[in-house]
Scaffold this motif. Structure first.
Motif, mmCIF file in Angstrom:
data_model
loop_
_atom_site.group_PDB
_atom_site.id
_atom_site.type_symbol
_atom_site.label_atom_id
_atom_site.label_comp_id
_atom_site.label_asym_id
_atom_site.label_seq_id
_atom_site.Cartn_x
_atom_site.Cartn_y
_atom_site.Cartn_z
ATOM 1 N N ASP A 152 -31.835 36.675 -41.859
ATOM 2 C CA ASP A 152 -31.853 36.156 -43.221
ATOM 3 C C ASP A 152 -33.027 35.188 -43.374
ATOM 4 N N PRO A 153 -33.953 35.455 -44.307
ATOM 5 C CA PRO A 153 -35.104 34.551 -44.485
ATOM 6 C C PRO A 153 -34.697 33.137 -44.874
ATOM 7 N N GLU A 154 -33.521 32.995 -45.477
ATOM 8 C CA GLU A 154 -33.046 31.670 -45.892
ATOM 9 C C GLU A 154 -32.314 30.944 -44.774
ATOM 10 N N GLY A 155 -32.065 31.622 -43.662
ATOM 11 C CA GLY A 155 -31.314 31.006 -42.579
ATOM 12 C C GLY A 155 -29.856 30.822 -42.959
ATOM 13 N N GLY A 156 -29.123 30.110 -42.111
ATOM 14 C CA GLY A 156 -27.719 29.889 -42.390
ATOM 15 C C GLY A 156 -27.001 29.320 -41.186
ATOM 16 N N THR A 157 -25.710 29.151 -41.319
ATOM 17 C CA THR A 157 -24.915 28.509 -40.277
ATOM 18 C C THR A 157 -23.961 29.465 -39.570
ATOM 19 N N VAL A 158 -23.996 30.745 -39.939
ATOM 20 C CA VAL A 158 -23.133 31.755 -39.315
ATOM 21 C C VAL A 158 -24.020 32.765 -38.590
ATOM 22 N N VAL A 159 -23.730 33.031 -37.317
ATOM 23 C CA VAL A 159 -24.494 34.041 -36.588
ATOM 24 C C VAL A 159 -24.078 35.416 -37.105
ATOM 25 N N CYS A 160 -24.997 36.088 -37.777
ATOM 26 C CA CYS A 160 -24.770 37.420 -38.349
ATOM 27 C C CYS A 160 -25.207 38.495 -37.369
ATOM 28 N N HIS A 161 -24.634 39.678 -37.497
ATOM 29 C CA HIS A 161 -25.006 40.784 -36.612
ATOM 30 C C HIS A 161 -26.382 41.327 -36.971
ATOM 31 N N ASN A 162 -26.617 41.558 -38.257
ATOM 32 C CA ASN A 162 -27.905 41.999 -38.818
ATOM 33 C C ASN A 162 -28.261 43.462 -38.582
ATOM 34 N N ASP A 163 -27.476 44.189 -37.789
ATOM 35 C CA ASP A 163 -27.833 45.591 -37.505
ATOM 36 C C ASP A 163 -26.565 46.433 -37.401
ATOM 37 N N MET A 164 -25.680 46.278 -38.391
ATOM 38 C CA MET A 164 -24.390 46.966 -38.371
ATOM 39 C C MET A 164 -24.530 48.392 -38.891
ATOM 40 N N CYS A 165 -25.349 49.177 -38.221
ATOM 41 C CA CYS A 165 -25.522 50.581 -38.558
ATOM 42 C C CYS A 165 -24.411 51.390 -37.879
ATOM 43 N N PRO A 166 -24.198 52.644 -38.269
ATOM 44 C CA PRO A 166 -23.130 53.429 -37.641
ATOM 45 C C PRO A 166 -23.229 53.516 -36.122
ATOM 46 N N GLU A 167 -24.440 53.531 -35.575
ATOM 47 C CA GLU A 167 -24.594 53.620 -34.122
ATOM 48 C C GLU A 167 -24.080 52.380 -33.395
ATOM 49 N N ASN A 168 -23.864 51.290 -34.143
ATOM 50 C CA ASN A 168 -23.438 50.029 -33.526
ATOM 51 C C ASN A 168 -21.995 49.649 -33.861
ATOM 52 N N VAL A 169 -21.243 50.594 -34.402
ATOM 53 C CA VAL A 169 -19.833 50.347 -34.734
ATOM 54 C C VAL A 169 -18.967 51.343 -33.966
ATOM 55 N N VAL A 170 -17.995 50.829 -33.248
ATOM 56 C CA VAL A 170 -17.078 51.652 -32.465
ATOM 57 C C VAL A 170 -15.819 51.902 -33.288
ATOM 58 N N PHE A 171 -15.440 53.167 -33.395
ATOM 59 C CA PHE A 171 -14.270 53.558 -34.170
ATOM 60 C C PHE A 171 -13.129 53.991 -33.262
ATOM 61 N N ARG A 172 -11.924 53.717 -33.732
ATOM 62 C CA ARG A 172 -10.712 54.238 -33.108
ATOM 63 C C ARG A 172 -9.769 54.671 -34.218
ATOM 64 N N ALA A 173 -9.267 55.894 -34.119
ATOM 65 C CA ALA A 173 -8.346 56.440 -35.123
ATOM 66 C C ALA A 173 -8.924 56.348 -36.527
ATOM 67 N N GLY A 174 -10.230 56.575 -36.661
ATOM 68 C CA GLY A 174 -10.861 56.621 -37.972
ATOM 69 C C GLY A 174 -11.189 55.295 -38.609
ATOM 70 N N ARG A 175 -10.995 54.196 -37.873
ATOM 71 C CA ARG A 175 -11.281 52.877 -38.417
ATOM 72 C C ARG A 175 -12.247 52.097 -37.515
ATOM 73 N N ALA A 176 -13.075 51.273 -38.132
ATOM 74 C CA ALA A 176 -14.003 50.433 -37.376
ATOM 75 C C ALA A 176 -13.210 49.446 -36.540
ATOM 76 N N ALA A 177 -13.428 49.478 -35.219
ATOM 77 C CA ALA A 177 -12.637 48.656 -34.306
ATOM 78 C C ALA A 177 -13.463 47.607 -33.577
ATOM 79 N N ALA A 178 -14.763 47.824 -33.434
ATOM 80 C CA ALA A 178 -15.580 46.878 -32.671
ATOM 81 C C ALA A 178 -17.048 47.051 -33.016
ATOM 82 N N LEU A 179 -17.811 46.006 -32.715
ATOM 83 C CA LEU A 179 -19.263 45.995 -32.901
ATOM 84 C C LEU A 179 -19.944 45.918 -31.540
#
Length: 270
Positions: A122-149
């Motif tokens: 985020d160009p504005e910065g912030g106080t929460v560490v964001c993932h920034n790359d939550m593309c489908p390749e980086n999301v683990v699914f179980r039973a059709g739902r997003a379960a982990a990053l």
């Protein structure tokens, strides 16, 4: 996944910068460590201690510049993305998972001395560490739902809405129809899906109104990221740029986002 020689472990498919360099060895995954690995590992451990169980646990750093993390079981979609990962149920669960991450991260102090990567931050910065790359390749699914990053390499402090905008680019997707057709199933309604993602996350009316503009800004940052890699003659990004329509594709996407800004805003607020 493809299996390599047993001594090298099981090569895990996917990724761009680390393609071919990530291996599973039993309960561990070994991969190139980011330059800020010490700070990132501390944050991941703090997430776990806070009760967030949807990310890998750091195990160790190796002398040759690699990191070991726990393997996260489940299904990960690779492009071209299959229909199962683009259902409305999957989309809503992505928003809910991102909200869980942000709520857990909000209680963890940001290391001010860490060299957090600025590539997609985020160009504005912030106080929460964001993932920034939550593309489908980086999301683990179980039973059709997003379960982990997974793959927190580009995580950095920012505003939670920035992370939602980044996720929307991949999961809606926020692409013109021609660009979307290259990687996504046909018939996805961008306006309806943007609303589902926002509902899954639980965005406030104020953040809903700001989201379309934030997506446009995130797209500019992503384009600049690719441009830097191309200027450095990075063969991976040179290939990806050529395969996905060159700079004309980026021009088309950005023009489409601007032209539909009011439509997206109405869909989010109605």
């Amino acid at each position: 996944m493809t299996t390599e020689d047993e001594a090298d472990g099981e090569a895990l498919a996917g990724g761009t910068a680390n393609a071919g360099a990530v291996f599973r060895r039993g309960a561990w995954v070994e991969r190139p460590a980011p330059h800020h690995a010490h700070a990132l590992h501390a944050h991941l451990l703090a997430l776990e201690e806070s009760g967030f169980d949807a990310a890998p646990t750091p195990v160790s750093l190796t002398a040759d510049g690699r990191e070991r993390l726990t393997f996260v079981p489940g299904d990960v979609a690779l492009p071209p993305f299959p229909s199962w990962v683009m259902t409305t149920t999957a989309l809503g669960s992505v928003g809910a998972l991102l909200r869980r991450l942000h709520e857990a991260s909000a209680g963890i102090p940001v290391d001010p001395d860490a060299a957090w990567p600025q590539d997609l931050a985020d160009p504005e910065g912030g106080t929460v560490v964001c993932h920034n790359d939550m593309c489908p390749e980086n999301v683990v699914f179980r039973a059709g739902r997003a379960a982990a990053l997974i793959d927190f390499d580009l995580a950095a402090p920012g505003r939670p809405l920035w992370d939602v905008a980044m996720a929307a680019r991949y999961w809606v997707p926020m692409l013109d129809p021609e660009s979307a057709a290259a990687l996504y199933p046909a018939g996805l309604d961008a306006s309806a899906r943007l609303r589902i993602l926002a509902d899954g996350y639980g965005l406030t009316p104020e953040d809903r109104a700001a989201l379309p503009g934030m997506i446009e800004r995130a797209t500019e940052v992503c384009r600049a990221f690719v441009a830097r890699r191309v200027a450095d003659d990075d063969p991976v990004y040179l290939r990806v740029l050529a395969e996905r329509g060159g700079w004309q594709r980026w021009d088309r996407v950005q023009a489409w986002l601007a032209a539909h800004r009011e439509t997206f805003t109405a869909a989010l607020l109605d």
